[in-house]
Design an enzyme around this catalytic site. Structure first.
Site, mmCIF file in Angstrom:
data_model
loop_
_atom_site.group_PDB
_atom_site.id
_atom_site.type_symbol
_atom_site.label_atom_id
_atom_site.label_comp_id
_atom_site.label_asym_id
_atom_site.label_seq_id
_atom_site.Cartn_x
_atom_site.Cartn_y
_atom_site.Cartn_z
ATOM 1 N N HIS A 83 20.557 8.505 -5.417
ATOM 2 C CA HIS A 83 19.635 7.363 -5.432
ATOM 3 C C HIS A 83 18.854 7.274 -6.743
ATOM 4 C CE1 HIS A 83 16.434 10.096 -3.687
ATOM 5 N NE2 HIS A 83 15.651 9.342 -4.414
ATOM 6 N N ASP A 219 23.320 13.471 -1.446
ATOM 7 C CA ASP A 219 22.567 12.614 -2.368
ATOM 8 C C ASP A 219 22.530 13.206 -3.789
ATOM 9 O OD1 ASP A 219 20.877 10.819 -3.560
ATOM 10 O OD2 ASP A 219 19.390 10.826 -1.951
ATOM 11 N N SER A 644 12.436 13.645 -6.364
ATOM 12 C CA SER A 644 13.850 13.465 -6.077
ATOM 13 C C SER A 644 14.673 13.957 -7.245
ATOM 14 C CB SER A 644 14.151 11.996 -5.827
ATOM 15 O OG SER A 644 13.911 11.734 -4.485
HETATM 16 N N1 ARG Z 1 13.366 8.459 0.739
HETATM 17 C C1 ARG Z 1 13.921 9.032 -0.456
HETATM 18 C C2 ARG Z 1 12.975 8.785 -1.644
HETATM 19 O O1 ARG Z 1 11.874 8.357 -1.459
HETATM 20 C C3 ARG Z 1 15.318 8.564 -0.697
HETATM 21 C C4 ARG Z 1 15.455 7.117 -0.994
HETATM 22 C C5 ARG Z 1 16.836 6.600 -1.121
HETATM 23 N N2 ARG Z 1 16.778 5.155 -0.943
HETATM 24 C C6 ARG Z 1 17.124 4.514 0.198
HETATM 25 N N3 ARG Z 1 16.692 3.284 0.399
HETATM 26 N N4 ARG Z 1 17.868 5.071 1.097
HETATM 27 O O2 ARG Z 1 13.314 8.379 -2.707
HETATM 28 N N1 ASP Z 2 12.896 10.439 -2.140
HETATM 29 C C1 ASP Z 2 11.760 10.706 -2.985
HETATM 30 C C2 ASP Z 2 12.052 10.506 -4.465
HETATM 31 O O1 ASP Z 2 12.806 9.652 -4.829
HETATM 32 C C3 ASP Z 2 11.204 12.055 -2.720
HETATM 33 C C4 ASP Z 2 10.149 11.998 -1.683
HETATM 34 O O2 ASP Z 2 9.395 11.010 -1.655
HETATM 35 O O3 ASP Z 2 10.041 12.946 -0.927
HETATM 36 O O4 ASP Z 2 11.438 11.068 -5.333
#
Ligand code: ARG
Ligand code: ASP
Length: 731
Positions: A83, A219, A644
């Site tokens: 991502h 990921d 991330s």
């Molecule tokens: N929640 C994770 C972070 O904040 C992964 C995001 C990936 N994006 C998504 N829409 N699935 O970045």
């Molecule tokens: N998914 C998040 C990122 O892109 C990490 C998190 O918020 O825990 O940095």
């Protein structure tokens, strides 16, 4: 009695809160190092950060300002999340070669794909410069003057503090202005795409599984840093060569067990762990619900189009993922804050703070803090809400208004800085528009606008709405704007922006979308923003004083600075959790779980044929453990957005995984970290290697890595006879 119990709770909480915190890597010696060793770490603080010799920090660059990456080969190969590489992967994709859907692998270096506007930044050294930054501010009584002086000092220091010509000085504040640190950095601008699994692996589970455990997402994506012949940063050139790192992370195939030490090293973006209760209340009751509702509508419209049209699906994939990510996070955060009684907990902490203030005889300095917080948060409430509506509706979720706002800024620049600045900005703007319109679809955007403008007119505080939005009919306004505006079409926009400033502005001001956005932006920048900033400055000063008080009245306590996009170390253990009654989550997931979730042909839960084959044959090579393929795991590392792609590192400094998310019950950790339920989610390094090797056949990349067995585990494949034979023959 009640009071005693309160005190008891307050004293016990910090003891339990042992594994929260994101720490400055140059300051680990002492309390952190001891704690880390007690948790099982075998390294020293010097191994993590050193100015004298290479250390872990030399392998952990900031990835394009928003994510983290790590160097995993002597040839500058870096690993980050799928991502995080998503934009780059998407920008090389089209309906004919759709790398989002099918994945991408460079089997030779010549095939690696250059990316415009993608850079990684290394930290060379970190230094405390608090005294220098605060010089000459002690006598200033107004907050605005103080901040101005600080900004001047910072600008001067950035220029004068020693650095090499290809490096940069950056000063950042910690503990809300109570400490300042200098970062000397090196930014590499030639970063090429090397590999990405298909989305059915890299984004498996998509938005349904996002922010959720148990998780089964691979990921990750791979890039390579290129440098000039002296190994220094350089703009893209085909003559550039792979970067030779000062340090790269060996990859462990032994994994970790529950309760093993882990650390996550990266660039957490922003947390607000020391907000007063009144601020949390506002977030829970007003701001989050408003933002969630806006995004909910935008997402539903986009999703409808994306499911029907593959070209739109590619065009909107990255945009949609971005909107969906925080939409869902805010929902989880709101629930978590309610469920954990964060407001009540904060109120108790505040009461305890006041007791300490009284005991220390510091009422003059801190006595009014909480009352002042109450007062200013109440005052700022309608401005915050108006601001959120403006940002969410005009800037973030509707493309047409977003681009019109950029043109509005262009007009402002002409008014404030003149013709030359106008022309520079115009050139800049035009350069970016190609990319922008590539991912713009007028039909989708029109529907989004219709929904959001209606919400804006109905829910944003009336007293700050521009006249043109009072009592509107959203449907007819939308038809009018999208029917008449030239901004819906790239060619007409180019035409509009041609000519001198006068010509351009007269064309712009005749455009219906521009007119509307100008009216909204004028109202926002002239009425809402100044007042918001004025009160916010006062709140910032209070927050700084509160932080100072917390530090001063709790000497030696374990108090970490909020995240600010600088390099931090967070550490803990591999650990499951119990989110609710009778529910226990284990810390590891396996490929079995991918197959359990598999829905053939599904938008989110399809699984590639090849992966199913590997699963059916249990063909895991050296990456499986006892016949199973590990996929993800969780731990008590305190992370946030920006972490991330961060390396998850074992006790000896080897890569064991890649951080990419947090668990649903713990999404409130940016505001209130509860070690009982806050967990970070990592993809297992063995899954990453398995996909690279067995799934994609990228042996060229596997050969670059340094693969280790710190626990002395026998590689799985060696125990199987036919492989053993081959191995013997090779030796
Ligand atoms: N929640 C994770 C972070 O904040 C992964 C995001 C990936 N994006 C998504 N829409 N699935 O970045
Ligand atoms: N998914 C998040 C990122 O892109 C990490 C998190 O918020 O825990 O940095």
């Amino acid at each position: 009695m009640k009071f005693l119990r309160l005190l008891l709770i307050l004293f016990i909480v910090p003891v339990q809160a042992q594994q929260g915190g994101m720490w400055i890597p140059s300051l680990l010696k002492g309390m952190n190092e001891t704690e880390m060793k007690n948790l099982g770490m075998k390294m020293s603080a010097e191994d993590i950060y050193s100015v004298n010799h290479s250390s872990l920090k030399d392998a952990v660059p900031h990835f394009n300002g928003g994510c983290t990456s790590e160097v995993i080969s002597p040839k500058g190969l870096i690993l980050t999340n799928h991502h995080c590489g998503y934009d780059a992967i998407q920008s090389h994709s089209s309906v004919d070669h759709d790398y989002l859907t099918d994945g991408f692998w460079a089997y030779k270096m010549q095939d690696e794909l250059p990316n415009q506007d993608l850079e990684v930044t290394f930290i060379v050294k970190i230094e405390d410069v608090t005294t220098k930054v605060l010089e000459g501010t002690a006598g200033l009584s107004s907050e605005a003057d103080k901040q101005k002086k600080i900004q001047e000092n910072i600008a001067n220091l950035n220029k004068t503090l020693p650095k090499e010509s290809w490096q940069e000085n950056k000063i950042r504040t910690f503990y809300e202005g109570n400490q300042y640190m200098l970062f000397v950095t090196e930014t590499y601008k030639d970063v090429r795409l090397v590999g990405a699994p298909p989305s059915s692996i890299g984004k498996f589970g998509s938005d349904t599984d996002n922010w959720v455990w148990p998780r089964h997402t691979g990921d990750f994506s791979l890039f390579r840093i290129y440098a000039d012949k002296n190994n220094r940063p350089a703009a893209y050139s085909k003559d550039n060569v792979p970067y030779v790192p000062k340090h790269f992370l060996p990859v462990s195939l032994d994994g970790v067990a529950e309760d093993d030490f882990t650390m996550v090293f990266g660039y957490p973006g922003r947390t607000s762990e020391y907000l007063p209760a009144v601020a949390i209340e506002q977030i829970v009751n007003e701001l989050n619900p408003a933002k969630i509702e806006v995004r909910d509508k935008a997402l539903k419209v986009q999703d409808g189009f994306m499911r029907k049209d593959n070209a739109i699906k590619i065009q909107y994939a990255s945009k949609y993922a971005g909107i969906a990510n925080y939409w869902k996070k805010w929902i989880g955060e709101t629930q978590g804050l309610k469920k954990s009684n964060a407001v009540a907990v904060k109120k108790k902490q505040e009461a305890e703070f006041m007791v300490k203030v009284a005991q220390a005889g510091k009422q003059a300095e801190y006595g009014n803090l909480l009352a002042d917080f109450e007062k200013y948060y109440k005052e700022i409430a309608p401005y915050s809400l108006s601001r959120d509506y403006f940002v969410e509706v005009v800037l973030r979720n509707t493309d047409l208004t977003n681009v019109a706002y950029k043109m509005y800024q262009l007009e402002q620049i002409l008014n404030t800085k003149g013709e030359q600045a106008f022309n520079d900005r115009k050139t800049n703007l035009i350069n970016g528009l190609g990319e922008f319109y590539k991912d713009f679809n007028a039909a989708v955007d029109e529907k989004v606008f219709e929904q959001l403008i209606d919400l804006y007119a109905k829910k944003s505080p009336k007293e700050y709405l521009p006249a043109g939005l009072l009592n509107i009919n959203a449907k007819s306004l939308t038809a009018e704007v999208y029917g008449q505006s030239d901004l819906t079409d790239f060619r007409r926009v180019q035409e509009m922006l041609s000519g001198d400033s006068k010509t351009v502005l007269s064309k712009l001001n005749a455009d219906r979308a521009y007119q509307l956005v100008k009216e909204m932006a004028d109202q926002y920048t002239k009425v809402v923003a100044p007042k918001y900033e004025e009160i916010n400055l006062k709140i910032g000063a209070l927050q700084r004083t509160y932080m100072k008080g917390i530090l001063e009245l709790n000497p030696g306590a374990r108090i970490f600075p909020d995240a600010n996009s600088t390099l931090r170390v967070t550490y803990g253990k591999v650990k499951g959790y119990e989110p609710k009654d009778a529910t226990i989550y284990k810390p590891f997931t396996y490929l079995e779980g991918v197959m359990e979730k598999y829905v053939p042909g599904d938008y989110e839960f399809d699984v590639p044929k090849k992966l199913i084959e590997l699963y059916n044959n249990k063909d895991y090579g050296q990456y499986g453990v006892n016949g199973k393929m590990p996929v993800c795991f969780i731990g008590t590392n305190h992370t946030t957005g920006g972490n991330s792609g961060s390396p998850a590192i074992d006790a000896q400094g080897n890569l064991i995984g890649l951080n990419f998310d947090r668990v649903w019950e713990g999404t409130m950790s940016d505001l209130y970290y509860d070690p009982a339920i806050c967990r970070n989610v990592m993809v297992d390094a063995r899954y990453v290697l398995f996909i690279m090797d067995k799934f994609a056949g990228a042996k060229n990349l596997i050969d670059e890595l340094k693969i280790v067995h710190p626990k002395g585990n026998k590689p799985y494949y060696k125990s199987r006879f036919k492989h053993k034979k081959r191995k013997i023959k090779r030796q």
